[in-house]
Motif scaffolding. Sequence first.
Motif, PDB file in Angstrom:
ATOM      1  N   ILE A   1      31.903  48.544  17.067  1.00 68.01           N
ATOM      2  CA  ILE A   1      33.277  48.888  16.889  1.00 68.01           C
ATOM      3  C   ILE A   1      33.815  47.422  17.048  1.00 68.01           C
ATOM      4  O   ILE A   1      33.579  46.599  17.535  1.00 68.01           O
ATOM      5  CB  ILE A   1      33.819  49.488  18.046  1.00 68.01           C
ATOM      6  N   VAL A   2      34.728  47.337  15.859  1.00 67.62           N
ATOM      7  CA  VAL A   2      35.630  46.047  15.458  1.00 67.62           C
ATOM      8  C   VAL A   2      36.849  46.535  15.621  1.00 67.62           C
ATOM      9  O   VAL A   2      37.669  47.354  15.075  1.00 67.62           O
ATOM     10  CB  VAL A   2      35.376  45.693  14.027  1.00 67.62           C
ATOM     11  N   ALA A   3      37.551  45.801  16.757  1.00 66.92           N
ATOM     12  CA  ALA A   3      39.067  46.004  16.837  1.00 66.92           C
ATOM     13  C   ALA A   3      39.873  45.004  16.409  1.00 66.92           C
ATOM     14  O   ALA A   3      39.396  43.784  16.330  1.00 66.92           O
ATOM     15  CB  ALA A   3      39.333  45.815  18.413  1.00 66.92           C
ATOM     16  N   VAL A   4      40.801  45.561  15.745  1.00 63.30           N
ATOM     17  CA  VAL A   4      41.861  44.594  14.741  1.00 63.30           C
ATOM     18  C   VAL A   4      43.017  44.074  15.743  1.00 63.30           C
ATOM     19  O   VAL A   4      43.592  45.211  16.300  1.00 63.30           O
ATOM     20  CB  VAL A   4      42.282  45.534  13.597  1.00 63.30           C
ATOM     21  N   ASP A   5      43.038  43.127  15.967  1.00 64.85           N
ATOM     22  CA  ASP A   5      44.106  42.418  17.126  1.00 64.85           C
ATOM     23  C   ASP A   5      43.684  42.669  18.313  1.00 64.85           C
ATOM     24  O   ASP A   5      43.678  41.782  19.128  1.00 64.85           O
ATOM     25  CB  ASP A   5      45.487  42.836  16.842  1.00 64.85           C
TER      26      ASP A   5
ATOM     27  N   SER B   1      49.226  42.544  29.785  1.00 64.52           N
ATOM     28  CA  SER B   1      48.670  42.534  31.086  1.00 64.52           C
ATOM     29  C   SER B   1      47.356  42.656  31.277  1.00 64.52           C
ATOM     30  O   SER B   1      46.764  42.339  32.222  1.00 64.52           O
ATOM     31  CB  SER B   1      49.348  43.865  32.037  1.00 64.52           C
ATOM     32  N   GLY B   2      46.508  43.147  30.015  1.00 62.00           N
ATOM     33  CA  GLY B   2      45.254  43.408  30.272  1.00 62.00           C
ATOM     34  C   GLY B   2      44.918  44.668  30.745  1.00 62.00           C
ATOM     35  O   GLY B   2      43.787  44.879  30.984  1.00 62.00           O
ATOM     36  N   GLU B   3      45.964  45.555  31.354  1.00 62.49           N
ATOM     37  CA  GLU B   3      45.718  46.790  31.835  1.00 62.49           C
ATOM     38  C   GLU B   3      45.030  47.819  30.651  1.00 62.49           C
ATOM     39  O   GLU B   3      45.261  47.483  29.547  1.00 62.49           O
ATOM     40  CB  GLU B   3      46.952  47.553  32.308  1.00 62.49           C
ATOM     41  N   ALA B   4      44.132  48.511  31.101  1.00 68.70           N
ATOM     42  CA  ALA B   4      43.420  49.403  30.030  1.00 68.70           C
ATOM     43  C   ALA B   4      43.107  50.764  30.534  1.00 68.70           C
ATOM     44  O   ALA B   4      42.904  51.084  31.566  1.00 68.70           O
ATOM     45  CB  ALA B   4      41.987  48.700  29.836  1.00 68.70           C
ATOM     46  N   ASP B   5      43.586  51.629  29.622  1.00 64.34           N
ATOM     47  CA  ASP B   5      43.410  53.173  30.005  1.00 64.34           C
ATOM     48  C   ASP B   5      41.793  53.217  29.924  1.00 64.34           C
ATOM     49  O   ASP B   5      40.954  52.721  29.132  1.00 64.34           O
ATOM     50  CB  ASP B   5      43.718  53.892  28.649  1.00 64.34           C
ATOM     51  N   PRO B   6      41.427  54.087  30.691  1.00 60.95           N
ATOM     52  CA  PRO B   6      39.877  54.350  30.734  1.00 60.95           C
ATOM     53  C   PRO B   6      39.158  54.843  29.528  1.00 60.95           C
ATOM     54  O   PRO B   6      38.020  54.665  29.455  1.00 60.95           O
ATOM     55  CB  PRO B   6      39.601  55.480  31.818  1.00 60.95           C
ATOM     56  N   ALA B   7      39.902  55.379  28.748  1.00 61.87           N
ATOM     57  CA  ALA B   7      39.370  55.611  27.335  1.00 61.87           C
ATOM     58  C   ALA B   7      39.607  54.731  26.494  1.00 61.87           C
ATOM     59  O   ALA B   7      39.242  54.975  25.010  1.00 61.87           O
ATOM     60  CB  ALA B   7      39.904  56.999  27.009  1.00 61.87           C
ATOM     61  N   SER B   8      39.996  53.614  26.685  1.00 62.35           N
ATOM     62  CA  SER B   8      40.046  52.335  25.706  1.00 62.35           C
ATOM     63  C   SER B   8      38.793  52.249  24.867  1.00 62.35           C
ATOM     64  O   SER B   8      37.781  52.588  25.454  1.00 62.35           O
ATOM     65  CB  SER B   8      40.416  51.130  26.178  1.00 62.35           C
ATOM     66  N   LEU B   9      39.163  51.975  23.634  1.00 60.58           N
ATOM     67  CA  LEU B   9      38.074  51.571  22.863  1.00 60.58           C
ATOM     68  C   LEU B   9      37.240  50.641  23.146  1.00 60.58           C
ATOM     69  O   LEU B   9      37.895  49.587  23.306  1.00 60.58           O
ATOM     70  CB  LEU B   9      38.435  51.624  21.318  1.00 60.58           C
ATOM     71  N   ALA B  10      35.814  50.598  23.443  1.00 62.57           N
ATOM     72  CA  ALA B  10      35.071  49.306  23.887  1.00 62.57           C
ATOM     73  C   ALA B  10      34.500  48.657  22.544  1.00 62.57           C
ATOM     74  O   ALA B  10      33.506  49.127  22.129  1.00 62.57           O
ATOM     75  CB  ALA B  10      34.155  49.908  24.701  1.00 62.57           C
ATOM     76  N   ALA B  11      35.458  47.534  22.253  1.00 59.64           N
ATOM     77  CA  ALA B  11      34.967  46.848  20.965  1.00 59.64           C
ATOM     78  C   ALA B  11      33.640  45.977  21.294  1.00 59.64           C
ATOM     79  O   ALA B  11      33.545  45.553  22.282  1.00 59.64           O
ATOM     80  CB  ALA B  11      35.974  46.240  20.295  1.00 59.64           C
ATOM     81  N   ASP B  12      32.951  45.864  20.071  1.00 51.68           N
ATOM     82  CA  ASP B  12      31.969  44.651  20.149  1.00 51.68           C
ATOM     83  C   ASP B  12      32.480  43.462  19.699  1.00 51.68           C
ATOM     84  O   ASP B  12      31.936  42.592  19.972  1.00 51.68           O
ATOM     85  CB  ASP B  12      30.515  45.280  19.179  1.00 51.68           C
ATOM     86  N   TYR B  13      33.536  43.385  18.906  1.00 52.38           N
ATOM     87  CA  TYR B  13      33.982  42.468  18.332  1.00 52.38           C
ATOM     88  C   TYR B  13      35.570  42.636  18.385  1.00 52.38           C
ATOM     89  O   TYR B  13      35.949  43.802  17.911  1.00 52.38           O
ATOM     90  CB  TYR B  13      33.722  42.041  16.791  1.00 52.38           C
ATOM     91  N   THR B  14      36.504  41.798  18.587  1.00 54.37           N
ATOM     92  CA  THR B  14      37.954  41.832  18.393  1.00 54.37           C
ATOM     93  C   THR B  14      38.298  40.581  17.551  1.00 54.37           C
ATOM     94  O   THR B  14      37.985  39.529  17.839  1.00 54.37           O
ATOM     95  CB  THR B  14      38.596  41.713  19.933  1.00 54.37           C
TER      96      THR B  14
END
Length: 532
Positions: free
Chosen positions: A165-169, A178-191
């Motif tokens: 997974i590549v995340a854009v931004d 804040s860096g808070e994250a929903d438990p369902a957040s996409l887990a990127a290999d690259y951002t």
Amino acid sequence: MQLVNQKIVNSSQMSAIEEKSVILGTSTDQLMEKAGLNLAKALKYQAGGSAGLKVLILVGPGNNGADGLVMARYLAKWGAQVTVYLTAKRPEIDFKLISALEYGATSISYKDDLDCSKLYSSLKDCRIVVDSILGTGTSRPLGGRLKDIAININHWRLRRSENQIVAVDLPTGVNPDSGEADPASLAADYTWSLGFPKRGLFQFPGADYRGKLTVLDIGIPDEAIAGIDVGLELLSPGWVGNTLPSRPLNSHKGTYGHTLIVAGSKNYIGAAYLAAQAAIRTGSGLVTVASPECIYPILASKLTEAIHMPLPDNAQGGISPEAVDFIRPNLNRYTALVLGCGLGTSDGTREFVEKMFCERPGLDIPLVLDADGLNNICRVQRWWEYLPSNTVLTPHPGEMARLSGVPVVSILKDKIGFTQARADCWNRIVILKGAHTIISAPNLNTSVSPFANPAMSSGGTGDVLAGIIAALISQGLSGSLAASCGVYVHGQAGAFAADQLGDTGLTATDITNELPKIIKSLRGTAYAADVL
């Protein structure tokens, strides 16, 4: 190599920078086009080519989605098999989408895929998913259809190691500030951050979802950031290499200062050794170790390059309060002082620390106060007022909690903001150690280390950092510059050692042994660590 540190921005600062770019003549569309082109180039490079590459691009409703559509157009133009999956409503006439389709991309709308069957089908032969859903637009928990998509994509990623997974931004579900994250957040290999990295990518749990971070140019004019108060920076190897003390040919040991390390006790002999050895390996011209007399023979046999100052000890094997009378009269011989590594917290040692700083305040030597120096001084009311003005404090979160009276969990909710606030309150340089160590000095920019390395989670690594910083001060750097450079050198030495040994079983000595090589490389020679 970049000789300045990269600015780290929050979402409102990024919006202000983009608005100023428009005022300066660079339109939003131009920014999107440059972003999409560089995203496509980055993916082409990452995949080893674009011809025949199967890519699924998840497109959201806003500008982040538009960046993904421009990326889709270029990849399709270069021969990739691109599927665009519209996760939300887009404009009625979407020129970015129309252009991508004209070059051969295909699209699926969430409205035509209520059971996600088309999404599943698109994933079958796909190896790369691009997340251009929300970007800095994430400010609330994921819900409904978007949450289902995120869960399914994360499950797909775990099925095969080559699925990426590549995340854009930034990853969808991670708060940019804040860096808070929903438990369902996409887990990127690259951002791939656009323009500037976002603050939330360096705070946890958001950093856990980020993968390897790269910052892509999107054409923002240099003038666009002028006047916008961005006081947060990511340490860069070019800046560190350019800032490290020089080593002139016509020099001698006196040129590089004399570091005094007051450390050690019967139970923590190694702490004194590690701090002293790190100072030696970082280039301090002379290093003196002041330690309890009961451990002096051991240290003397291990530290052949150091000068030794045996001190009166107490019944617990720590430094006696009487040792202050041996140390203070001679402080003018030294260019930096480390105090605290492995001292212990016995009553006698606490009395020694309080006598050293509180009974006769006014010391004027640059001080690195670490470990049990912090644990002992924190019991004194308004302890910071007794320390030299040029003090560097090096707490980990537990020590920070003791110094501040604030629980660790509250500190870690916003460790960047908390460190900045404490540096201002105490009017001292503060280093909050850990993954993405924070360095903050009063009235100066705050710096963030790019390193988050579990291999360095072992006893003694903090003692090494204290010795590095003091040695850099002894060689002429200010406390704030020594703190920033020291944190980077320490982190890169750990990264280099972990590359060779793995992330389990790395010792503080392994890090110390790499210090001369790392300093050499940062001054412009062969090795440059890939840190994120």
